[in-house]
Scaffold this motif. Structure first.
Motif, PDB file in Angstrom:
ATOM      1  N   VAL A 210       4.123  39.587  36.705  1.00  8.63           N
ATOM      2  CA  VAL A 210       3.715  40.928  37.139  1.00  8.63           C
ATOM      3  C   VAL A 210       3.417  40.942  38.638  1.00  8.63           C
ATOM      4  CG1 VAL A 210       1.914  42.689  36.931  1.00  8.63           C
ATOM      5  CG2 VAL A 210       2.870  41.618  34.870  1.00  8.63           C
ATOM      6  N   ASP A 211       2.631  39.968  39.086  1.00  9.88           N
ATOM      7  CA  ASP A 211       2.253  39.934  40.507  1.00  9.88           C
ATOM      8  C   ASP A 211       3.458  39.754  41.414  1.00  9.88           C
ATOM      9  OD1 ASP A 211      -0.377  40.254  39.753  1.00  9.88           O
ATOM     10  OD2 ASP A 211      -0.917  38.145  39.996  1.00  9.88           O
ATOM     11  N   THR A 212       4.381  38.895  41.011  1.00 11.51           N
ATOM     12  CA  THR A 212       5.568  38.645  41.833  1.00 11.51           C
ATOM     13  C   THR A 212       6.409  39.905  41.974  1.00 11.51           C
ATOM     14  OG1 THR A 212       5.651  36.314  41.157  1.00 11.51           O
ATOM     15  CG2 THR A 212       7.666  37.266  42.069  1.00 11.51           C
ATOM     16  N   VAL A 213       6.652  40.582  40.863  1.00 12.92           N
ATOM     17  CA  VAL A 213       7.493  41.784  40.904  1.00 12.92           C
ATOM     18  C   VAL A 213       6.831  42.888  41.717  1.00 12.92           C
ATOM     19  CG1 VAL A 213       8.528  43.631  39.515  1.00 12.92           C
ATOM     20  CG2 VAL A 213       8.663  41.249  38.737  1.00 12.92           C
ATOM     21  N   ARG A 214       5.533  43.065  41.557  1.00 16.10           N
ATOM     22  CA  ARG A 214       4.844  44.180  42.211  1.00 16.10           C
ATOM     23  C   ARG A 214       4.712  43.996  43.725  1.00 16.10           C
ATOM     24  NH1 ARG A 214      -0.096  46.953  39.981  1.00 16.10           N
ATOM     25  NH2 ARG A 214       1.041  48.754  40.802  1.00 16.10           N
ATOM     26  N   LYS A 215       5.027  42.823  44.224  1.00 16.30           N
ATOM     27  CA  LYS A 215       5.017  42.582  45.669  1.00 16.30           C
ATOM     28  C   LYS A 215       6.371  42.871  46.318  1.00 16.30           C
ATOM     29  CE  LYS A 215       1.634  38.813  45.395  1.00 16.30           C
ATOM     30  NZ  LYS A 215       1.465  37.339  45.526  1.00 16.30           N
ATOM     31  N   LYS A 216       7.394  43.085  45.485  1.00 17.60           N
ATOM     32  CA  LYS A 216       8.759  43.113  46.004  1.00 17.60           C
ATOM     33  C   LYS A 216       9.291  44.541  46.143  1.00 17.60           C
ATOM     34  CE  LYS A 216       9.519  38.523  45.509  1.00 17.60           C
ATOM     35  NZ  LYS A 216       9.947  37.614  46.580  1.00 17.60           N
ATOM     36  N   PRO A 217       9.941  44.842  47.280  1.00 16.32           N
ATOM     37  CA  PRO A 217      10.650  46.117  47.416  1.00 16.32           C
ATOM     38  C   PRO A 217      12.040  46.068  46.782  1.00 16.32           C
ATOM     39  CG  PRO A 217      10.814  44.901  49.458  1.00 16.32           C
ATOM     40  CD  PRO A 217       9.936  44.079  48.552  1.00 16.32           C
ATOM     41  N   THR A 218      12.441  44.874  46.334  1.00 12.01           N
ATOM     42  CA  THR A 218      13.761  44.659  45.745  1.00 12.01           C
ATOM     43  C   THR A 218      13.892  45.423  44.428  1.00 12.01           C
ATOM     44  OG1 THR A 218      13.693  42.433  46.681  1.00 12.01           O
ATOM     45  CG2 THR A 218      15.400  42.873  45.044  1.00 12.01           C
ATOM     46  N   ARG A 219      15.105  45.880  44.134  1.00  8.63           N
ATOM     47  CA  ARG A 219      15.352  46.591  42.888  1.00  8.63           C
ATOM     48  C   ARG A 219      15.100  45.692  41.682  1.00  8.63           C
ATOM     49  NH1 ARG A 219      21.345  48.530  44.136  1.00  8.63           N
ATOM     50  NH2 ARG A 219      21.282  46.521  45.232  1.00  8.63           N
ATOM     51  N   ILE A 220      14.508  46.265  40.631  1.00 13.29           N
ATOM     52  CA  ILE A 220      14.143  45.485  39.454  1.00 13.29           C
ATOM     53  C   ILE A 220      15.379  44.879  38.788  1.00 13.29           C
ATOM     54  CG2 ILE A 220      14.156  47.523  37.947  1.00 13.29           C
ATOM     55  CD1 ILE A 220      11.845  44.394  37.669  1.00 13.29           C
ATOM     56  N   GLY A 221      16.526  45.566  38.896  1.00 13.14           N
ATOM     57  CA  GLY A 221      17.753  45.013  38.336  1.00 13.14           C
ATOM     58  C   GLY A 221      18.177  43.716  38.993  1.00 13.14           C
ATOM     59  N   LEU A 222      17.805  43.517  40.246  1.00 10.78           N
ATOM     60  CA  LEU A 222      18.057  42.255  40.941  1.00 10.78           C
ATOM     61  C   LEU A 222      16.952  41.243  40.666  1.00 10.78           C
ATOM     62  CD1 LEU A 222      19.311  43.572  44.395  1.00 10.78           C
ATOM     63  CD2 LEU A 222      20.691  42.515  42.597  1.00 10.78           C
ATOM     64  N   LEU A 223      15.725  41.709  40.604  1.00  7.95           N
ATOM     65  CA  LEU A 223      14.600  40.796  40.402  1.00  7.95           C
ATOM     66  C   LEU A 223      14.687  40.078  39.059  1.00  7.95           C
ATOM     67  CD1 LEU A 223      11.654  42.945  41.817  1.00  7.95           C
ATOM     68  CD2 LEU A 223      12.654  40.889  42.837  1.00  7.95           C
ATOM     69  N   LEU A 224      15.131  40.777  38.020  1.00  3.01           N
ATOM     70  CA  LEU A 224      15.217  40.135  36.705  1.00  3.01           C
ATOM     71  C   LEU A 224      16.259  39.019  36.669  1.00  3.01           C
ATOM     72  CD1 LEU A 224      14.840  43.031  34.112  1.00  3.01           C
ATOM     73  CD2 LEU A 224      13.091  41.493  35.023  1.00  3.01           C
ATOM     74  N   MET A 225      17.229  39.071  37.574  1.00  2.00           N
ATOM     75  CA  MET A 225      18.253  38.020  37.631  1.00  2.00           C
ATOM     76  C   MET A 225      17.870  36.905  38.598  1.00  2.00           C
ATOM     77  SD  MET A 225      20.971  38.973  35.690  1.00  2.00           S
ATOM     78  CE  MET A 225      22.579  38.633  36.412  1.00  2.00           C
ATOM     79  N   ASP A 226      16.756  37.065  39.301  1.00  4.89           N
ATOM     80  CA  ASP A 226      16.277  36.070  40.254  1.00  4.89           C
ATOM     81  C   ASP A 226      15.466  35.031  39.489  1.00  4.89           C
ATOM     82  OD1 ASP A 226      14.961  34.581  42.212  1.00  4.89           O
ATOM     83  OD2 ASP A 226      14.564  36.301  43.498  1.00  4.89           O
ATOM     84  N   GLN A 227      15.992  33.809  39.395  1.00  7.38           N
ATOM     85  CA  GLN A 227      15.346  32.777  38.574  1.00  7.38           C
ATOM     86  C   GLN A 227      14.026  32.286  39.166  1.00  7.38           C
ATOM     87  OE1 GLN A 227      16.799  31.936  35.375  1.00  7.38           O
ATOM     88  NE2 GLN A 227      17.729  33.855  36.075  1.00  7.38           N
ATOM     89  N   SER A 228      13.726  32.658  40.411  1.00  7.03           N
ATOM     90  CA  SER A 228      12.414  32.321  40.968  1.00  7.03           C
ATOM     91  C   SER A 228      11.358  33.347  40.557  1.00  7.03           C
ATOM     92  CB  SER A 228      12.490  32.243  42.500  1.00  7.03           C
ATOM     93  OG  SER A 228      12.697  33.521  43.076  1.00  7.03           O
ATOM     94  N   VAL A 229      11.808  34.484  40.037  1.00  6.86           N
ATOM     95  CA  VAL A 229      10.890  35.528  39.568  1.00  6.86           C
ATOM     96  C   VAL A 229      10.585  35.345  38.089  1.00  6.86           C
ATOM     97  CG1 VAL A 229      10.616  38.028  39.206  1.00  6.86           C
ATOM     98  CG2 VAL A 229      11.656  37.159  41.321  1.00  6.86           C
ATOM     99  N   VAL A 230      11.621  35.153  37.296  1.00  2.00           N
ATOM    100  CA  VAL A 230      11.477  34.925  35.862  1.00  2.00           C
ATOM    101  C   VAL A 230      12.675  34.104  35.415  1.00  2.00           C
ATOM    102  CG1 VAL A 230      12.585  37.146  35.335  1.00  2.00           C
ATOM    103  CG2 VAL A 230      11.163  36.023  33.600  1.00  2.00           C
ATOM    104  N   SER A 231      12.455  33.144  34.551  1.00  2.00           N
ATOM    105  CA  SER A 231      13.514  32.216  34.168  1.00  2.00           C
ATOM    106  C   SER A 231      14.261  32.674  32.926  1.00  2.00           C
ATOM    107  CB  SER A 231      12.928  30.823  33.912  1.00  2.00           C
ATOM    108  OG  SER A 231      12.587  30.186  35.119  1.00  2.00           O
ATOM    109  N   GLY A 232      15.588  32.517  32.968  1.00  2.00           N
ATOM    110  CA  GLY A 232      16.402  32.638  31.771  1.00  2.00           C
ATOM    111  C   GLY A 232      17.153  33.925  31.581  1.00  2.00           C
ATOM    112  N   ILE A 233      16.797  34.996  32.304  1.00  2.00           N
ATOM    113  CA  ILE A 233      17.445  36.285  32.097  1.00  2.00           C
ATOM    114  C   ILE A 233      18.788  36.321  32.808  1.00  2.00           C
ATOM    115  CG2 ILE A 233      17.293  38.777  32.502  1.00  2.00           C
ATOM    116  CD1 ILE A 233      14.270  38.543  32.253  1.00  2.00           C
ATOM    117  N   GLY A 234      19.822  36.710  32.064  1.00  2.86           N
ATOM    118  CA  GLY A 234      21.147  36.888  32.631  1.00  2.86           C
ATOM    119  C   GLY A 234      21.600  38.325  32.476  1.00  2.86           C
ATOM    120  N   ASN A 235      22.896  38.540  32.562  1.00  4.75           N
ATOM    121  CA  ASN A 235      23.431  39.888  32.628  1.00  4.75           C
ATOM    122  C   ASN A 235      23.177  40.704  31.361  1.00  4.75           C
ATOM    123  OD1 ASN A 235      24.641  41.436  34.622  1.00  4.75           O
ATOM    124  ND2 ASN A 235      26.633  41.370  33.621  1.00  4.75           N
TER     125      ASN A 235
END
Length: 338
Positions: A210-235
């Motif tokens: 939660v804290d990592t995502v709420r600090k980012k201006p990046t689109r959530i669709g990109l953040l979920l694919m970022d393995q440094s934000v959350v592990s394991g989510i793919g397309n």
């Protein structure tokens, strides 16, 4: 590319068949000969998955790190003891579904009543318990190859590394990463990865997400694919999680409420557990009886939006949109996720 559930399933096969046993390592294609020599003849002591990466520990303190990437796969062969939660018949293990989903007519996601094969001839639970002299391929798909007549089998194709015990072999092909690391290097890699709810579903892991995502201006669709934000989510999971949460994939992370992100984390933990247990990325998990069995048989009946571009939304009837985000295909409903 394999998503998190596949890598956890493969790791469980190593835990069941290799951990605690002395392992011979070789590199039939020759590209990993030096790395294999460092681990050859040692006992495997641990097998871990973090998101899309797998780590195998040996009694000399070194680890084998593997990232399957787009094309990697493991072939298991020999007297394979299938894990009861991921048992399959024989095939490739590495990238989405596995043979043997043990569900019968009228069975829901938590019930079993007999094997159901999907339209590709795949399912997830089939031969539980006893060893089988067979060949199993695990990658994005998990499917039967053949029964094994001689052991160990001759390496087929460009095998980067072979792990061999007296009863089981595992051949790796086409990985993005295959390297030997010491404990400090393993810690460094793991520390760069986001939380994985299969390993850590604590309030602390949820808060980190939660804290990592709420600090980012990046689109959530990109953040979920970022393995440094959350592990394991793919397309697949990205599209389905965002639809289930009714979140616009273009919404900046920092614009989302803490409540919505906590719900997103909990849903990821829920869907990941289903994927590990069944081998299917089943995201329409509220189906009952015949509808659930139909979805397990046919991938097209398994998802809300993934690969449904141009088709009417299952909820509102608006045509599902397909566009590119982060060099990957993004599927969403422009009405439900407005």
């Amino acid at each position: 590319m394999p998503e998190g559930h596949s890598v956890h399933r493969i790791t469980r096969q190593f835990a069941r068949n290799f951990v605690g046993r002395r392992v011979s390592l070789s590199s039939p294609q020759g590209r990993f000969a030096a790395g294999a020599a460092q681990l050859d003849g040692h006992v495997m002591t641990d097998a871990r998955a973090v998101g899309k990466q797998m780590f195998l520990e040996f009694d000399n303190g070194l680890w084998l790190r593997v990232h399957l990437g787009m094309y990697g796969a493991w072939d298991f062969a020999g007297d394979i003891i299938m894990d009861a939660t991921i048992a399959s018949s024989n095939g490739r293990m590495g990238q989405t579904n596995q043979r043997g989903t043990d569900l019968g007519a009228g069975a829901g996601p938590d019930q079993t009543a007999g094997p159901v094969l999907d339209s590709a001839g795949e399912n997830s639970l089939h031969s539980i318990g006893a060893p089988r002299r067979t060949r199993v391929r695990m990658a994005e798909q998990e499917r039967e190859i053949d029964q094994l007549e001689t052991f160990p089998p001759e390496p087929v194709g460009q095998v980067r590394v072979r792990l061999l015990t007296d009863t089981v072999s595992a051949d790796l092909r086409g990985p993005t990463a295959c390297e030997v690391l010491d404990p400090a290097q393993v810690d460094a890699v793991m520390n760069r990865l986001g939380p994985d709810p299969q390993l850590d579903d604590t309030p602390e892991a949820e808060q980190r997400f939660v804290d990592t995502v709420r600090k980012k201006p990046t689109r959530i669709g990109l953040l979920l694919m970022d393995q440094s934000v959350v592990s394991g989510i793919g397309n697949v999971y990205r599209a389905e999680l965002l639809f289930r949460a009714k979140i616009n994939p273009h919404a900046p992370g920092k614009s989302l409420s803490e409540e919505s992100l906590r719900a997103l984390w909990r849903d990821w933990a829920h869907l990941l557990a289903i994927g590990v247990a069944t081998g299917q990325m089943m995201t329409m998990d509220d189906l009952d009886g015949d509808a659930y069995v139909l979805a397990m048989k046919n991938r097209a009946d398994r998802h809300w939006v993934y690969k449904r571009e141009g088709l009417p939304c299952r909820v509102c009837g608006t045509h599902i949109t397909l566009e590119e985000m982060g060099a990957r295909k993004l599927y969403y409903c422009p009405s439900c996720q407005a």
